[in-house]
Structures are given as C-alpha cells and as structure tokens.
Design an enzyme around this catalytic site. Sequence first.
Site, PDB file in Angstrom:
ATOM      1  N   THR A 351      26.932  26.977  50.433  1.00 42.90           N
ATOM      2  CA  THR A 351      26.895  27.668  51.697  1.00 42.90           C
ATOM      3  C   THR A 351      27.960  28.920  51.530  1.00 42.90           C
ATOM      4  O   THR A 351      28.423  29.507  52.720  1.00 42.90           O
ATOM      5  CB  THR A 351      27.800  26.648  52.595  1.00 42.90           C
ATOM      6  OG1 THR A 351      29.064  26.362  52.010  1.00 42.90           O
ATOM      7  CG2 THR A 351      26.906  25.502  52.645  1.00 42.90           C
ATOM      8  N   CYS A 383      35.523  37.792  45.368  1.00 46.35           N
ATOM      9  CA  CYS A 383      34.744  38.362  44.078  1.00 46.35           C
ATOM     10  C   CYS A 383      35.217  39.627  43.539  1.00 46.35           C
ATOM     11  O   CYS A 383      35.549  40.860  44.344  1.00 46.35           O
ATOM     12  CB  CYS A 383      33.279  38.224  44.486  1.00 46.35           C
ATOM     13  SG  CYS A 383      32.351  38.965  43.069  1.00 46.35           S
ATOM     14  N   LYS A 422      37.371  32.877  51.673  1.00 41.04           N
ATOM     15  CA  LYS A 422      37.959  32.661  50.510  1.00 41.04           C
ATOM     16  C   LYS A 422      38.672  34.029  50.185  1.00 41.04           C
ATOM     17  O   LYS A 422      37.928  34.978  50.080  1.00 41.04           O
ATOM     18  CB  LYS A 422      37.171  32.159  49.245  1.00 41.04           C
ATOM     19  CG  LYS A 422      38.126  32.021  47.846  1.00 41.04           C
ATOM     20  CD  LYS A 422      37.132  32.011  46.779  1.00 41.04           C
ATOM     21  CE  LYS A 422      37.790  31.798  45.545  1.00 41.04           C
ATOM     22  NZ  LYS A 422      37.274  31.572  44.151  1.00 41.04           N
ATOM     23  N   HIS A 452      42.935  32.257  46.122  1.00 42.05           N
ATOM     24  CA  HIS A 452      43.122  32.058  44.718  1.00 42.05           C
ATOM     25  C   HIS A 452      44.193  32.879  44.247  1.00 42.05           C
ATOM     26  O   HIS A 452      44.160  33.982  44.818  1.00 42.05           O
ATOM     27  CB  HIS A 452      41.558  32.790  44.093  1.00 42.05           C
ATOM     28  CG  HIS A 452      41.541  32.955  42.703  1.00 42.05           C
ATOM     29  ND1 HIS A 452      40.628  33.403  41.834  1.00 42.05           N
ATOM     30  CD2 HIS A 452      42.522  32.358  41.710  1.00 42.05           C
ATOM     31  CE1 HIS A 452      40.867  33.433  40.620  1.00 42.05           C
ATOM     32  NE2 HIS A 452      41.891  32.634  40.534  1.00 42.05           N
ATOM     33  N   ASN A 484      43.681  27.491  44.988  1.00 47.63           N
ATOM     34  CA  ASN A 484      42.704  27.473  44.050  1.00 47.63           C
ATOM     35  C   ASN A 484      43.336  28.448  42.741  1.00 47.63           C
ATOM     36  O   ASN A 484      44.031  29.308  42.966  1.00 47.63           O
ATOM     37  CB  ASN A 484      41.449  28.340  44.283  1.00 47.63           C
ATOM     38  CG  ASN A 484      40.661  28.582  43.369  1.00 47.63           C
ATOM     39  OD1 ASN A 484      40.045  29.898  43.205  1.00 47.63           O
ATOM     40  ND2 ASN A 484      40.124  27.784  42.444  1.00 47.63           N
ATOM     41  N   GLY A 485      43.013  27.990  41.437  1.00 43.11           N
ATOM     42  CA  GLY A 485      43.396  28.619  40.497  1.00 43.11           C
ATOM     43  C   GLY A 485      44.158  27.768  39.216  1.00 43.11           C
ATOM     44  O   GLY A 485      45.126  26.929  39.583  1.00 43.11           O
ATOM     45  N   ARG A 508      36.272  27.146  37.724  1.00 41.68           N
ATOM     46  CA  ARG A 508      35.926  27.204  36.380  1.00 41.68           C
ATOM     47  C   ARG A 508      36.405  25.650  35.488  1.00 41.68           C
ATOM     48  O   ARG A 508      35.754  25.301  34.643  1.00 41.68           O
ATOM     49  CB  ARG A 508      37.063  28.060  35.605  1.00 41.68           C
ATOM     50  CG  ARG A 508      36.573  29.552  35.662  1.00 41.68           C
ATOM     51  CD  ARG A 508      37.600  30.487  34.983  1.00 41.68           C
ATOM     52  NE  ARG A 508      38.802  30.199  35.434  1.00 41.68           N
ATOM     53  CZ  ARG A 508      39.824  30.702  34.679  1.00 41.68           C
ATOM     54  NH1 ARG A 508      39.702  31.182  33.580  1.00 41.68           N
ATOM     55  NH2 ARG A 508      41.098  30.496  35.369  1.00 41.68           N
TER      56      ARG A 508
END
Length: 637
Positions: A351, A383, A422, A452, A484-485, A508
């Site tokens: 999404t 990104c 994000k 992130h 995140n991370g 990842r």
Amino acid sequence: MAEETLAPLGGAAATGPIKRGVAPIKPQYLTTKEQFHTFLGTKGKSPGDQAVGEPDSDRAETGSSVCCDSSEPETKRLKLEDGKVEGLERLPLGVEEEDPQQKKRARGQNKRRPHMKPTRYDDSRLCPSLVQESAEKCFFGERCRFLHDVDTYLASKPPDLGDKCVLFETFGKCIYGVTCRFARAHLGPQHQNLVKEELVKQWEGQKLTSNGLSKDLQHQLRKKKVQFDHSEKYLKQLSKSRRVGPGKDQTPIPTAEPEAPEGERFEASIDFPGHVAQNSASADAYESLASLESGVPLSETVSGILEREATPQTNVVCSSGHLTDEDLIRLRPCEKKRLNIQNKLYLAPLTTLEGAFPDTMTKCAELLNRTVEVDFVDINVGCPIDLVYKKGGGCALMNRSNKFEQIVRGMNQVLDVPLTVKIRTGVQEKVNLAHRLLPELREWGVALATLHGRSREQRYTKGADWQYIQHCVDVASPMPLFGNGDILSYEDANRALQTGVSGIMIARGALIKPWLFTEIKEQRHWDISSGERLDILRDFTSYGLEHWGSDTQGVEKTRKFLLEWLSFLCRYIPVGLLERLPQKINERPPYYLGRDHLETLMASQNVDDWISISEMLLGPVPPAFTFLPKHKANSYR
C-alpha cells in the site's frame, strides 16, 4: 580498536584477525576464501568423487557464459566516524591526492547492470487459442505469428523441469496446458490437458487474486478516460488558493474537507485521524477512538462526543436521541478512518505510494480508494534513491514542506482509509528534521508515522539512532509513531519497543531472516536448519508459479525474484555458528563452512551459487542466462 586473532581451521593457515564490522563466528567454522570455494566446487567431496548431473556441474565448465559477473561484491571502502577511510593507506610525499569531486561514493545499487529481460522466452510459441483450449478458431487466422501445430511446438519445447505441477496439484487444472514446464504431470496420451474435477469444483467461483486492476481499467487509464472528480475538486481549490494567496511561502492550503454547516460540525470531531487536529475537540476525538478500539458501542461513543461538544462556546447544534440509519451512513467513512495497530502485522509495501506532486499522488490515492481494499495507504518519504530524490520525491519532500502538505491533505481528502507516512531523520547526516516535521504531519491529518533512524546521506550505513526516535515519540504524541532500523532479532525488537514507540517496522531484517516474526512472537532464537530454509524457498517458488504461471515465462520470472531474494538471504548466519548472539544487521559474515553442504552453499555471496540454489527448485537455467543483483551489500562497515 583491538583486533582478535583467530585459531586456524584444521591446521590450515590462520584466517587472520577479525576486522571491525565482521560477525563473530566460532573458530572451528571459519575458513579462507580459497577453502570456501573449493568446498563448494567439490560439494564437500574430493574432486574425483563429484556426482554427475548435479545443478552446477555443467556451469563449472562454461564459467562466465551463465552470469555476466559471477564474482563476489568487493568490500566497500567506507568513511569511518573519525573521518578516515577504511582500507586506504597514506600516500607518499610528493604524490597529490585525487580530486575529491572525482571520487565516487559507494552506492547500494547496480545501476549499470545489463538488460536481463528477454524479448521472447520461447523460439517458437504456441498460439494462445490452443493453449487456452478455446472452442473458436484463432482470430488472426493465417496472419497469426504463433504456431498452430502442437507436435511442432513440442519438438522444439525445452525439456520439462519436473514431474509435479503446482497448479495441477493445487487447483486441479493447469491453464498453461502443453506450454507448462511440468506438462507431463497433466497431459494425456494425445496431449490433452487432464483435469481433477473435484479440485476444480472446490475453487470454482473463488477469487485467486485480489486488489488488481482490470484490463479495461488499465486501457482507460492509458487513454486518460478515467474521471477523478474528488481529486479535481481538491486541485481546483488548491489552484484557487494559490491565486488569491499572499505569496508562495504563505499559500493557504485547503483543508481536507470543506467547512460543514453548523448543524453538522460534530462529524469532524470523530473523523479519525484525518481531521482531529483541525478542530477544538482533538483530545476528545482520540479518547473516543480508544473507546472504539476497546469495544464500546459506536452509539455510546458518538453520544459522548456530542454531549461534550454541546457547550455554549462551540455554537454547535446537536440533535438528541438514538442514531438513525441516515446518521450511520454518514458516519461510515469516518469510522473507517482509524487504524487498529495493537498486536497486528501489516505488509506495508502493498500500500506504499511514492511521488513528488499533489496532482499525481491525489489521483493515485483516489484510484486506490475506488478499486482496491486496503487497511491504510502509506507515503514513502524515506526513499534515498538518487533517481527519486532528484525528481523531488522520497526524502526530498522533507525539504519541500509546501508540496508535502498539499500531497498529504489531498490524499487524505479522497481516501476512506487512514493515511500514514514514512520518513527518515533528515536529508543531511547531522541535520535532523523529523522532530520539526512530525507535529506538522499530525496537523495535516496523518494517522500514523514511521521514522527510520538514519538520514538520506547515511543510507543504510552506521547504526539507526533510536535515541532520536525516542525523542520524536514525545514530539509526535498523540499521533502513533513507529520506529525502523537495525532489527534482526527479537532482542532488537524488544529494545526498540522500550523507547515508547507504538510499533516497529521491519524491512531488511525480514528479507535476511523471514522467520524473524516467529522469533519475536515466541521470544527465542531459532537455529533453523538448512533443510527448513530450503522448504521456505520451495514454498516461495510454488507461490511464484501460482501467480506468474508455470510456463517458461512464469518460471523465469519466479527465478528472477528468487535470485534477488537470495542476495539478501546469504547474509544470514546460523545461530549455532555464532560466538555471540544475536547477529547484528551491519556485521559482514566472514568465510565459514556450515554444518552441511547446503548451509555452506546458502552462505555464499557468489551469483553462480545462487543460481545453483534456483536450479534445485526450478530446474536448469536457459542458455545464455545472465543475472546481476539489483542491490549490493553496501551496508556493512
């Protein structure tokens, strides 16, 4: 930093000292690069005992004819925290250093990899009218460029890859007929396609693929015949506000919904979470949502909000009595605008949208809202890819707050599901922007944000800054914030949740170790065997053949995605081989021999070895097959 010298393996020469950023593996499993490739080349046997017909036996002779670049990725020379570059020696006196502008920084993409999509998968393709067993003749007749003789096609068709067809075993019928690469499992003596009637009846009427765009809709989109009424309305408001605005930096942006009449203003107070920050009852609205998620009836929650809103200073006219059918219909879109995140596992990439301009992003959101069923829509502003960043998308939106606001408000207006975002800590390495951007995101109507813990310049190097994420949790409140991370174990997940985040996003880590979610749920380290890992890959190939097909084109597309995934899976180090638990995501595995040949093969970073694994599941690769992974392992220090 002190370096530890390892004991030699089996009397061989010492493997050398452990470098910084290298995973600690038990000495008895360590080996050298030469021993590692010799072991894989002989499959753990002496050279004369190698079995005939094994997956990579033929390719060992052809070498580079199969893969354009089968060498392993070289170690990147990355900039350390003290400013020095690892792996570089000081130049002698009198030798000038290279111009810094001419130095190319190591990146994580293979941008110059060769074109690997074949124009045709078969030299002689069978006409689709024969493959689909259509009762009507071919529409093109003599002008058709495909074969109409099944015997001629079978004479030139590559050999089958196996005796078991996934589509035939699962659905009772393989729609690819004689073109299936496992055709002998369901072809009769006269090349007729066999059918299992009981299985076909079980799947009859069931939708196998959801959230797809029909061919007619795709054609209308290409011809620009699709109407985006809600988006056009918002964009007209946006252009009008630009014309009458005081200036570029002070351009007023239309809110996600036009102002309602006085008698209907109570709807905004329960519209979660798109507009709770735009009215005086934001705190009450968040409390009402907590009640909704805890199981309190909707009528009681709405009544409570109406009572709190019915104060002299708000000038809101409230009706009394129970909710009618008309009220429920009007409140239904608002009820959808809430995201229950407790103890839930969401697959975000399905999404996720990425773009740089409000017109395309708003229309895309309206198209999704109209055609697919999702729990939420996410804007990827994290990104770091150059191609996206230079066009104003991804991380670039963090520095383009006006465009960012227009995109968020526009998408929020046309969506009936929550909108999430994000972001990264910032664009530059030492200039954090997230703590200033999160309150604005909350005001614009974002339901949930994910942070992130790295900047764009850092990409995936160094460690994620979870202390900064913890600081941003308080800044974003009451809007939920995910972190995140660097999460590769249940211990990493527990440590991340202690920062106060509402949840965690795993990227990842899920590619390197897809069973990570089982470890988090069961709170244990899973020493998974190589056979169990191969079973996961076998399931993946089965799903790929079900989705893309079991003909040559479907097999090779499944192989392509499998090889891309193997470029991440090879970074996993088995639990039983580690001296210290858990494995860190940015620690490069040294050369080691696993507990069996398959475990060693899965640890290889050589492309030819990944192809060997794919041949175990999908058969031999076609002639002149080439593959180069899209992403390089550039995150190791």
